[in-house]
Design a protein around this motif. Structure first.
Motif, PDB file in Angstrom:
ATOM      1  N   ARG A   1       7.508  -4.101   2.694  1.00  9.46           N
ATOM      2  CA  ARG A   1       6.399  -4.881   2.322  1.00  9.46           C
ATOM      3  C   ARG A   1       6.726  -5.452   0.882  1.00  9.46           C
ATOM      4  NH1 ARG A   1       1.860  -0.572   4.302  1.00  9.46           N
ATOM      5  NH2 ARG A   1       1.537  -1.435   6.308  1.00  9.46           N
ATOM      6  N   ILE A   2       6.495  -6.695   0.708  1.00 12.02           N
ATOM      7  CA  ILE A   2       6.995  -7.183  -0.716  1.00 12.02           C
ATOM      8  C   ILE A   2       5.857  -7.345  -1.756  1.00 12.02           C
ATOM      9  CG2 ILE A   2       7.918  -9.349  -1.682  1.00 12.02           C
ATOM     10  CD1 ILE A   2       9.127  -9.582   1.435  1.00 12.02           C
ATOM     11  N   LYS A   3       6.193  -6.736  -2.941  1.00  9.90           N
ATOM     12  CA  LYS A   3       5.376  -7.020  -3.944  1.00  9.90           C
ATOM     13  C   LYS A   3       6.008  -8.114  -4.903  1.00  9.90           C
ATOM     14  CE  LYS A   3       2.484  -4.626  -7.248  1.00  9.90           C
ATOM     15  NZ  LYS A   3       1.891  -3.339  -7.633  1.00  9.90           N
ATOM     16  N   ILE A   4       5.160  -8.972  -5.587  1.00 11.21           N
ATOM     17  CA  ILE A   4       5.917 -10.039  -6.372  1.00 11.21           C
ATOM     18  C   ILE A   4       5.545  -9.446  -7.687  1.00 11.21           C
ATOM     19  CG2 ILE A   4       6.187 -12.207  -7.157  1.00 11.21           C
ATOM     20  CD1 ILE A   4       7.105 -12.017  -4.351  1.00 11.21           C
ATOM     21  N   LEU A   5       6.511  -9.322  -8.596  1.00 12.66           N
ATOM     22  CA  LEU A   5       6.392  -8.584  -9.809  1.00 12.66           C
ATOM     23  C   LEU A   5       6.384  -9.629 -10.990  1.00 12.66           C
ATOM     24  CD1 LEU A   5       8.663  -5.305  -9.424  1.00 12.66           C
ATOM     25  CD2 LEU A   5       6.092  -5.544  -9.226  1.00 12.66           C
ATOM     26  N   GLY A   6       6.091  -9.336 -12.072  1.00 13.51           N
ATOM     27  CA  GLY A   6       5.944 -10.441 -13.252  1.00 13.51           C
ATOM     28  C   GLY A   6       7.279 -10.632 -14.380  1.00 13.51           C
ATOM     29  N   ARG A   7       8.168  -9.942 -13.950  1.00 18.84           N
ATOM     30  CA  ARG A   7       9.325 -10.139 -14.835  1.00 18.84           C
ATOM     31  C   ARG A   7       9.693 -11.557 -14.947  1.00 18.84           C
ATOM     32  NH1 ARG A   7      14.532  -7.692 -13.420  1.00 18.84           N
ATOM     33  NH2 ARG A   7      15.221  -9.644 -12.566  1.00 18.84           N
TER      34      ARG A   7
ATOM     35  N   VAL B 128       1.797   3.789   0.366  1.00 17.80           N
ATOM     36  CA  VAL B 128       2.587   2.469   0.788  1.00 17.80           C
ATOM     37  C   VAL B 128       3.353   2.119   0.123  1.00 17.80           C
ATOM     38  CG1 VAL B 128       1.845  -0.061   1.301  1.00 17.80           C
ATOM     39  CG2 VAL B 128       0.139   1.833   1.718  1.00 17.80           C
ATOM     40  N   GLU B 129       4.745   1.966   0.412  1.00 12.63           N
ATOM     41  CA  GLU B 129       5.850   1.563  -0.473  1.00 12.63           C
ATOM     42  C   GLU B 129       6.048  -0.014  -0.352  1.00 12.63           C
ATOM     43  OE1 GLU B 129       8.269   3.377  -1.804  1.00 12.63           O
ATOM     44  OE2 GLU B 129       7.635   5.344  -1.396  1.00 12.63           O
ATOM     45  N   PHE B 130       6.283  -0.517  -1.475  1.00  8.70           N
ATOM     46  CA  PHE B 130       6.653  -1.939  -1.581  1.00  8.70           C
ATOM     47  C   PHE B 130       8.133  -2.018  -2.295  1.00  8.70           C
ATOM     48  CE2 PHE B 130       1.847  -1.889  -2.034  1.00  8.70           C
ATOM     49  CZ  PHE B 130       1.473  -2.998  -1.064  1.00  8.70           C
ATOM     50  N   TRP B 131       8.609  -3.472  -1.800  1.00 10.63           N
ATOM     51  CA  TRP B 131       9.792  -3.797  -2.133  1.00 10.63           C
ATOM     52  C   TRP B 131       9.524  -4.690  -3.357  1.00 10.63           C
ATOM     53  CZ3 TRP B 131      14.549  -2.278  -0.390  1.00 10.63           C
ATOM     54  CH2 TRP B 131      15.817  -2.823  -0.958  1.00 10.63           C
ATOM     55  N   GLY B 132      10.109  -4.305  -4.536  1.00  7.93           N
ATOM     56  CA  GLY B 132       9.821  -5.212  -5.600  1.00  7.93           C
ATOM     57  C   GLY B 132      10.387  -6.400  -5.781  1.00  7.93           C
ATOM     58  N   VAL B 133       9.964  -7.541  -5.994  1.00 10.28           N
ATOM     59  CA  VAL B 133      10.956  -8.850  -6.296  1.00 10.28           C
ATOM     60  C   VAL B 133      10.279  -9.498  -7.447  1.00 10.28           C
ATOM     61  CG1 VAL B 133      11.321 -11.112  -5.285  1.00 10.28           C
ATOM     62  CG2 VAL B 133      10.931  -8.985  -3.908  1.00 10.28           C
TER      63      VAL B 133
ATOM     64  N   ALA C 143       2.982 -13.125   0.147  1.00 13.53           N
ATOM     65  CA  ALA C 143       3.722 -11.949  -0.076  1.00 13.53           C
ATOM     66  C   ALA C 143       2.713 -10.764   0.260  1.00 13.53           C
ATOM     67  CB  ALA C 143       4.222 -11.414  -1.443  1.00 13.53           C
ATOM     68  N   ASP C 144       2.901  -9.553   0.396  1.00 12.71           N
ATOM     69  CA  ASP C 144       1.773  -8.365   0.683  1.00 12.71           C
ATOM     70  C   ASP C 144       1.068  -7.828  -0.430  1.00 12.71           C
ATOM     71  OD1 ASP C 144       2.706  -7.710   3.317  1.00 12.71           O
ATOM     72  OD2 ASP C 144       4.824  -7.235   2.569  1.00 12.71           O
ATOM     73  N   ALA C 145       1.776  -8.234  -1.535  1.00 13.31           N
ATOM     74  CA  ALA C 145       1.060  -7.867  -2.852  1.00 13.31           C
ATOM     75  C   ALA C 145       1.662  -8.546  -4.268  1.00 13.31           C
ATOM     76  CB  ALA C 145       1.233  -6.311  -3.237  1.00 13.31           C
ATOM     77  N   PHE C 146       0.900  -8.784  -5.144  1.00 14.62           N
ATOM     78  CA  PHE C 146       1.207  -9.467  -6.422  1.00 14.62           C
ATOM     79  C   PHE C 146       0.743  -8.414  -7.749  1.00 14.62           C
ATOM     80  CE2 PHE C 146       1.050 -12.750  -3.612  1.00 14.62           C
ATOM     81  CZ  PHE C 146       2.155 -13.649  -3.740  1.00 14.62           C
ATOM     82  N   SER C 147       1.503  -8.621  -8.915  1.00 17.30           N
ATOM     83  CA  SER C 147       1.294  -7.698  -9.841  1.00 17.30           C
ATOM     84  C   SER C 147       0.301  -8.802 -10.565  1.00 17.30           C
ATOM     85  CB  SER C 147       2.328  -7.231 -10.695  1.00 17.30           C
ATOM     86  OG  SER C 147       3.074  -8.498 -11.233  1.00 17.30           O
ATOM     87  N   GLY C 148      -0.406  -8.287 -11.575  1.00 16.50           N
ATOM     88  CA  GLY C 148      -1.498  -8.955 -12.357  1.00 16.50           C
ATOM     89  C   GLY C 148      -0.741 -10.281 -13.163  1.00 16.50           C
TER      90      GLY C 148
END
Length: 162
Positions: free
Chosen positions: A109-115, A71-76, A128-133
């Protein structure tokens, strides 16, 4: 001199050799050597054939594979979201908002990243579709909401063989 009178200079053109057209023209094998497939009519070399030597595409080693279930995610990153949300004075962020501001693509599919999680100053409601911890922690630390859209499995690419 006119266009219909023009001719190539004498000796500049040569007549084509008419091979295999009678006794006086390259007899016997007709310049094709002796026997073998290449001497026969209708011969075509197979793509990649190297005269019996192991072809290059078989000599070179192969590595890895493509996982069809990936499953490919677009990181934001969350700092980009915070910057744009603060500029637009918005607290509710969804896929349409991210696509509209050029942070993601329409069908991704969008994944929210923590930077840049330290740059989160307000409570955001992010869908969003997924979140990093680390992104989820940063959002919830400011009393915001990290809403996960349930993933639907991707459509199978090819019919399964039985």
């Amino acid at each position: 001199m006119e266009l219909h009178n023009l001719k190539p200079k004498r000796g500049a053109t040569k007549k084509r050799k008419r091979i295999a057209r009678g006794e006086g023209s390259r007899g016997g094998t007709s310049t094709r050597g002796n026997k073998g497939a290449q001497a026969r009519t209708g011969y075509q070399a197979k793509r990649g054939f190297e005269g019996g030597q192991m072809p290059l595409h078989k000599r070179v080693p192969k590595f890895g594979f493509k996982n069809i279930n990936r499953v490919e995610f677009w990181g934001v990153n969350i700092d980009d979201i915070a910057k744009i949300a603060d500029a637009n004075k918005v607290n509710v962020i969804n896929k349409e908002f991210l696509v509209g501001h050029g942070l993601a693509q329409k069908n991704a599919r969008i994944k929210i990243l923590g930077r840049g999680s330290d740059k989160v100053t307000k409570a955001y409601e992010i869908t969003a579709d997924a979140f990093s911890g680390s992104a989820k922690e940063a959002i919830e630390a400011k009393k915001g909401k990290a809403i996960v859209i349930t993933l639907t499995p991707p459509a199978p690419k090819a019919a399964a063989r039985k």
